[in-house]
Design a protein around this motif. Structure first.
Motif, PDB file in Angstrom:
ATOM      1  N   TYR A   1      47.301  41.413  -7.338  1.00  0.00           N
ATOM      2  CA  TYR A   1      48.148  40.241  -7.135  1.00  0.00           C
ATOM      3  C   TYR A   1      49.109  40.094  -8.315  1.00  0.00           C
ATOM      4  O   TYR A   1      48.847  40.589  -9.412  1.00  0.00           O
ATOM      5  N   ASP A   2      50.193  39.391  -8.096  1.00  0.00           N
ATOM      6  CA  ASP A   2      51.145  39.108  -9.173  1.00  0.00           C
ATOM      7  C   ASP A   2      50.771  37.835  -9.923  1.00  0.00           C
ATOM      8  O   ASP A   2      51.067  37.706 -11.109  1.00  0.00           O
ATOM      9  N   VAL A   3      50.154  36.901  -9.223  1.00  0.00           N
ATOM     10  CA  VAL A   3      49.637  35.679  -9.841  1.00  0.00           C
ATOM     11  C   VAL A   3      48.242  35.425  -9.279  1.00  0.00           C
ATOM     12  O   VAL A   3      48.055  35.453  -8.061  1.00  0.00           O
ATOM     13  N   VAL A   4      47.278  35.197 -10.172  1.00  0.00           N
ATOM     14  CA  VAL A   4      45.914  34.848  -9.771  1.00  0.00           C
ATOM     15  C   VAL A   4      45.642  33.446 -10.295  1.00  0.00           C
ATOM     16  O   VAL A   4      45.690  33.206 -11.511  1.00  0.00           O
ATOM     17  N   GLY A   5      45.382  32.509  -9.381  1.00  0.00           N
ATOM     18  CA  GLY A   5      45.203  31.116  -9.761  1.00  0.00           C
ATOM     19  C   GLY A   5      43.772  30.653  -9.609  1.00  0.00           C
ATOM     20  O   GLY A   5      43.092  31.013  -8.645  1.00  0.00           O
ATOM     21  N   PHE A   6      43.332  29.828 -10.562  1.00  0.00           N
ATOM     22  CA  PHE A   6      41.988  29.239 -10.555  1.00  0.00           C
ATOM     23  C   PHE A   6      42.108  27.728 -10.651  1.00  0.00           C
ATOM     24  O   PHE A   6      43.154  27.194 -11.019  1.00  0.00           O
ATOM     25  N   GLN A   7      41.002  27.047 -10.345  1.00  0.00           N
ATOM     26  CA  GLN A   7      41.023  25.586 -10.356  1.00  0.00           C
ATOM     27  C   GLN A   7      41.067  25.008 -11.770  1.00  0.00           C
ATOM     28  O   GLN A   7      41.727  23.994 -12.014  1.00  0.00           O
ATOM     29  N   THR A   8      40.337  25.609 -12.712  1.00  0.00           N
ATOM     30  CA  THR A   8      40.214  25.013 -14.044  1.00  0.00           C
ATOM     31  C   THR A   8      40.380  26.063 -15.135  1.00  0.00           C
ATOM     32  O   THR A   8      40.297  27.272 -14.888  1.00  0.00           O
ATOM     33  N   ASP A   9      40.582  25.583 -16.350  1.00  0.00           N
ATOM     34  CA  ASP A   9      40.666  26.479 -17.502  1.00  0.00           C
ATOM     35  C   ASP A   9      39.338  27.205 -17.737  1.00  0.00           C
ATOM     36  O   ASP A   9      39.322  28.337 -18.221  1.00  0.00           O
ATOM     37  N   HIS A  10      38.222  26.573 -17.380  1.00  0.00           N
ATOM     38  CA  HIS A  10      36.925  27.238 -17.528  1.00  0.00           C
ATOM     39  C   HIS A  10      36.821  28.454 -16.613  1.00  0.00           C
ATOM     40  O   HIS A  10      36.302  29.507 -17.015  1.00  0.00           O
ATOM     41  N   ASP A  11      37.320  28.325 -15.383  1.00  0.00           N
ATOM     42  CA  ASP A  11      37.306  29.462 -14.463  1.00  0.00           C
ATOM     43  C   ASP A  11      38.187  30.590 -14.994  1.00  0.00           C
ATOM     44  O   ASP A  11      37.829  31.771 -14.910  1.00  0.00           O
ATOM     45  N   LEU A  12      39.337  30.224 -15.532  1.00  0.00           N
ATOM     46  CA  LEU A  12      40.245  31.227 -16.095  1.00  0.00           C
ATOM     47  C   LEU A  12      39.601  31.930 -17.287  1.00  0.00           C
ATOM     48  O   LEU A  12      39.697  33.158 -17.425  1.00  0.00           O
ATOM     49  N   GLU A  13      38.922  31.180 -18.133  1.00  0.00           N
ATOM     50  CA  GLU A  13      38.227  31.773 -19.274  1.00  0.00           C
ATOM     51  C   GLU A  13      37.131  32.733 -18.808  1.00  0.00           C
ATOM     52  O   GLU A  13      36.937  33.804 -19.400  1.00  0.00           O
ATOM     53  N   ASN A  14      36.410  32.352 -17.760  1.00  0.00           N
ATOM     54  CA  ASN A  14      35.377  33.239 -17.225  1.00  0.00           C
ATOM     55  C   ASN A  14      35.988  34.532 -16.701  1.00  0.00           C
ATOM     56  O   ASN A  14      35.441  35.619 -16.902  1.00  0.00           O
TER      57      ASN A  14
ATOM     58  N   ASN B   1      56.024  43.344  -2.085  1.00  0.00           N
ATOM     59  CA  ASN B   1      56.338  41.910  -2.167  1.00  0.00           C
ATOM     60  C   ASN B   1      55.576  41.241  -3.302  1.00  0.00           C
ATOM     61  O   ASN B   1      54.536  41.720  -3.764  1.00  0.00           O
ATOM     62  N   ARG B   2      56.082  40.092  -3.724  1.00  0.00           N
ATOM     63  CA  ARG B   2      55.327  39.239  -4.644  1.00  0.00           C
ATOM     64  C   ARG B   2      54.145  38.657  -3.854  1.00  0.00           C
ATOM     65  O   ARG B   2      54.319  38.057  -2.788  1.00  0.00           O
ATOM     66  N   ILE B   3      52.940  38.833  -4.389  1.00  0.00           N
ATOM     67  CA  ILE B   3      51.731  38.345  -3.715  1.00  0.00           C
ATOM     68  C   ILE B   3      50.911  37.532  -4.708  1.00  0.00           C
ATOM     69  O   ILE B   3      50.598  38.011  -5.810  1.00  0.00           O
ATOM     70  N   GLY B   4      50.581  36.322  -4.334  1.00  0.00           N
ATOM     71  CA  GLY B   4      49.762  35.455  -5.173  1.00  0.00           C
ATOM     72  C   GLY B   4      48.426  35.169  -4.519  1.00  0.00           C
ATOM     73  O   GLY B   4      48.285  35.243  -3.294  1.00  0.00           O
ATOM     74  N   PHE B   5      47.452  34.823  -5.339  1.00  0.00           N
ATOM     75  CA  PHE B   5      46.106  34.510  -4.841  1.00  0.00           C
ATOM     76  C   PHE B   5      45.608  33.255  -5.524  1.00  0.00           C
ATOM     77  O   PHE B   5      45.746  33.092  -6.742  1.00  0.00           O
ATOM     78  N   PHE B   6      45.018  32.342  -4.734  1.00  0.00           N
ATOM     79  CA  PHE B   6      44.399  31.154  -5.317  1.00  0.00           C
ATOM     80  C   PHE B   6      42.955  31.060  -4.864  1.00  0.00           C
ATOM     81  O   PHE B   6      42.662  31.124  -3.667  1.00  0.00           O
ATOM     82  N   LEU B   7      42.063  30.894  -5.847  1.00  0.00           N
ATOM     83  CA  LEU B   7      40.633  30.772  -5.570  1.00  0.00           C
ATOM     84  C   LEU B   7      40.254  29.297  -5.566  1.00  0.00           C
ATOM     85  O   LEU B   7      40.395  28.614  -6.580  1.00  0.00           O
TER      86      LEU B   7
ATOM     87  N   GLU C   1      34.990  46.456  -7.766  1.00  0.00           N
ATOM     88  CA  GLU C   1      35.932  46.485  -6.650  1.00  0.00           C
ATOM     89  C   GLU C   1      36.586  45.121  -6.445  1.00  0.00           C
ATOM     90  O   GLU C   1      37.770  45.026  -6.095  1.00  0.00           O
ATOM     91  N   ILE C   2      35.814  44.056  -6.671  1.00  0.00           N
ATOM     92  CA  ILE C   2      36.368  42.704  -6.554  1.00  0.00           C
ATOM     93  C   ILE C   2      37.401  42.457  -7.660  1.00  0.00           C
ATOM     94  O   ILE C   2      38.490  41.929  -7.407  1.00  0.00           O
ATOM     95  N   MET C   3      37.075  42.841  -8.893  1.00  0.00           N
ATOM     96  CA  MET C   3      38.012  42.685  -9.997  1.00  0.00           C
ATOM     97  C   MET C   3      39.264  43.530  -9.772  1.00  0.00           C
ATOM     98  O   MET C   3      40.389  43.088 -10.035  1.00  0.00           O
ATOM     99  N   ARG C   4      39.078  44.725  -9.284  1.00  0.00           N
ATOM    100  CA  ARG C   4      40.217  45.591  -9.013  1.00  0.00           C
ATOM    101  C   ARG C   4      41.124  44.957  -7.938  1.00  0.00           C
ATOM    102  O   ARG C   4      42.345  45.022  -8.017  1.00  0.00           O
ATOM    103  N   GLY C   5      40.482  44.348  -6.940  1.00  0.00           N
ATOM    104  CA  GLY C   5      41.250  43.698  -5.892  1.00  0.00           C
ATOM    105  C   GLY C   5      42.137  42.600  -6.445  1.00  0.00           C
ATOM    106  O   GLY C   5      43.301  42.460  -6.041  1.00  0.00           O
ATOM    107  N   LEU C   6      41.631  41.815  -7.380  1.00  0.00           N
ATOM    108  CA  LEU C   6      42.421  40.723  -7.952  1.00  0.00           C
ATOM    109  C   LEU C   6      43.595  41.248  -8.776  1.00  0.00           C
ATOM    110  O   LEU C   6      44.646  40.593  -8.859  1.00  0.00           O
ATOM    111  N   SER C   7      43.451  42.411  -9.377  1.00  0.00           N
ATOM    112  CA  SER C   7      44.522  42.952 -10.216  1.00  0.00           C
ATOM    113  C   SER C   7      45.767  43.318  -9.418  1.00  0.00           C
ATOM    114  O   SER C   7      46.849  43.503  -9.989  1.00  0.00           O
TER     115      SER C   7
END
Length: 483
Positions: free
Chosen positions: A183-196, A151-157, A175-181
């Motif tokens: 998902y089909d979409v990984v969402g963050f609150q801000t552009d700074h979080d995405l850059e990190n 299924n399509r699975i998304g994640f929002f932090l 393992e945490i980074m691998r877990g996020l990979s």
């Protein structure tokens, strides 16, 4: 869109009358679930002792099914109190000194995510779209993929994402980074979080940025983007206007008299900067003797995670600090700080926000901070207060009308309080309108729809979000358009 499945650590279960607990996120997700039909699964908040629960408790309301599971005492200790709140939470809030990593707690975190996956998988239909929320459940998609779900699975932090030098202090960061990979979409609150996050991928050759918001890692390609969560702006504005007749709000207004009210509302947490804020208020009073007896600081701080030692210690610290300032600066007829250490109904909070000449929102680090947005939405358009906002809150990325402060700079924050209280009406109105217009357009429904559009591959329709909250509320007049 296909049926929506939402998974979160806790679930806002409706009461017997079918009314879900108040809150913008719960409202938006409930609307999305009602629109598409859906399932909302999570922890019940209860313990089954040492025996693993065998069944899910299910509640049906319309076309939504709420599915809740208990956890064992060991699960709660290791997954929730342990790894989630004593490792991931402090690291994501840049507090390496408070992170207490233990292999047992780490194993419990992954074990409970596997348990959730096994409880959820039998309920999932092949074309369901799954949306997972927050740091408690990062490994869930990987567990579902392992079980064969495509299924399509998304994640929002909902909390901040730290830079590589901070994240990589955690022994299981890969393992945490691998877990996020997974998902089909990984969402963050801000552009700074995405850059990190992108920096963490590049730092050790974990993955690459492919352009167009796409990333690759561990053999998977997925989308990553920033989706700033909003509130139900128009509804909250109307809520605050009507709250002026509430008995508690009226008594508070009468007790304040002609004094200016500075208000802070925070869950009791070391990330909120409450002790630094009290220091700044004390400095403000000492530096501005003319304000002595003419300003009241109301700090509302419900207890939080009191079973975790750091939070119990902080509760004592904040209470003692407020008492010290009141003892040193107060008078027989004036208590500088009113400190409330319990929850207050949201309908009352809306009215209290509206009374505040200054909204004091100064976390040391915050993913977004919806109190800042609620404070703005609650203001009287003809006489709005001033939002004093930490530059380290995600809300600072978009609320351009706020006075931004560094919460570590006690003197600077004190000076900002003085500026806010003396700000001319026209400047206050201009700053407020800039923020309110933004909040009306980018409300919680818009946030929800934007994420789901990306998750399902459905493009936004031209003009689809052009009205935002404007149809229900005018930032200029502060009344419903239908009036």
């Amino acid at each position: 869109m296909s049926r929506l499945v939402v998974v979160s650590n806790r679930v806002p279960v409706p009461d017997k009358g079918g009314i879900a607990p108040a809150g913008g996120l719960a409202v938006a997700l409930k609307v999305a679930l009602e629109e598409h039909g859906g399932l909302w699964m999570g922890w019940s908040g209860k313990s089954s002792g040492e025996h693993e629960p065998q069944t899910l408790a299910q509640l049906h309301q319309g076309n939504i099914t709420y599915a809740l599971t208990d956890l064992t005492d060991t699960d709660v200790e290791e997954y929730y109190q342990g790894f989630a709140n004593r490792v991931l939470w402090p690291i994501c809030h840049y507090r390496l000194d408070l992170a207490e990593y233990g292999r047992k707690e780490m194993a419990g975190y992954f074990r409970v995510n596997r348990f959730f996956a096994h409880r959820l998988a039998p309920l999932v239909k092949p074309d369901d779209v799954i949306w997972v929320h927050d740091y408690h459940l990062i490994p869930l998609a990987a567990e579902l993929r392992e079980m064969g779900l495509k299924n399509r699975i998304g994640f929002f932090l909902h909390i901040p994402w730290p830079p590589a030098d901070v994240l990589f202090t955690m022994p299981v960061h890969e393992e945490i980074m691998r877990g996020l990979s997974h998902y089909d979409v990984v969402g963050f609150q801000t552009d700074h979080d995405l850059e990190n996050f992108a920096g963490c991928l590049r730092r050790e050759g974990i993955g690459d940025e492919l352009g167009g918001g796409r990333y690759s890692a561990y053999g998977r390609v997925f989308k990553g983007d920033a989706y700033a969560i909003g509130i139900e702006t128009a509804a909250f504005a109307e809520f605050a206007k009507k709250a002026s007749t509430n008995k508690t709000v009226k008594r508070t207004r009468e007790s304040i008299g002609n004094r200016s009210l500075i208000i802070g509302v925070d869950r009791l947490d070391y990330s909120k900067g409450i002790t630094q804020r009290i220091d700044a208020f004390e400095r403000f009073i000492l530096d501005n003797p003319a304000q002595h007896g003419h300003v009241t600081y109301l700090q509302i701080t419900p207890k939080s995670r009191s079973e975790v030692p750091e939070y119990e210690s902080m509760q004592r610290m904040v209470a003692e600090q407020a008492g010290r300032v009141n003892g040193a600066l107060g008078a027989v007829d004036w208590v500088p700080i009113r400190y409330i250490n319990r929850s207050i109904g949201r309908h009352i909070l809306a009215g209290l926000y509206r009374l505040g000449k200054v909204g004091l929102v100064t976390p040391l680090r915050d993913g977004m901070n919806l109190v800042a947005k609620e404070y703005v939405a609650a203001q009287d358009p003809d006489d709005p207060g001033v939002l004093l906002l930490s530059r380290f809150a995600g809300a600072a990325r978009k609320l351009n009308g706020a006075l931004l402060v560094n919460p570590y700079d006690i003197e600077g924050t004190a000076n900002a309080m003085a500026r806010a209280l003396s700000m001319p009406l026209e400047e206050r109105k201009q700053r407020w309108k800039t923020m309110m217009d933004h909040l009306l357009e980018h409300d919680v429904t818009r946030w929800c729809q934007d994420f789901l559009d990306d998750l399902t591959g459905r493009p936004n329709q031209p003009g689809e979000h052009s009205n935002g909250g404007q149809a229900a509320y005018s930032a200029k007049t502060g009344i419903e358009a239908s009036d």
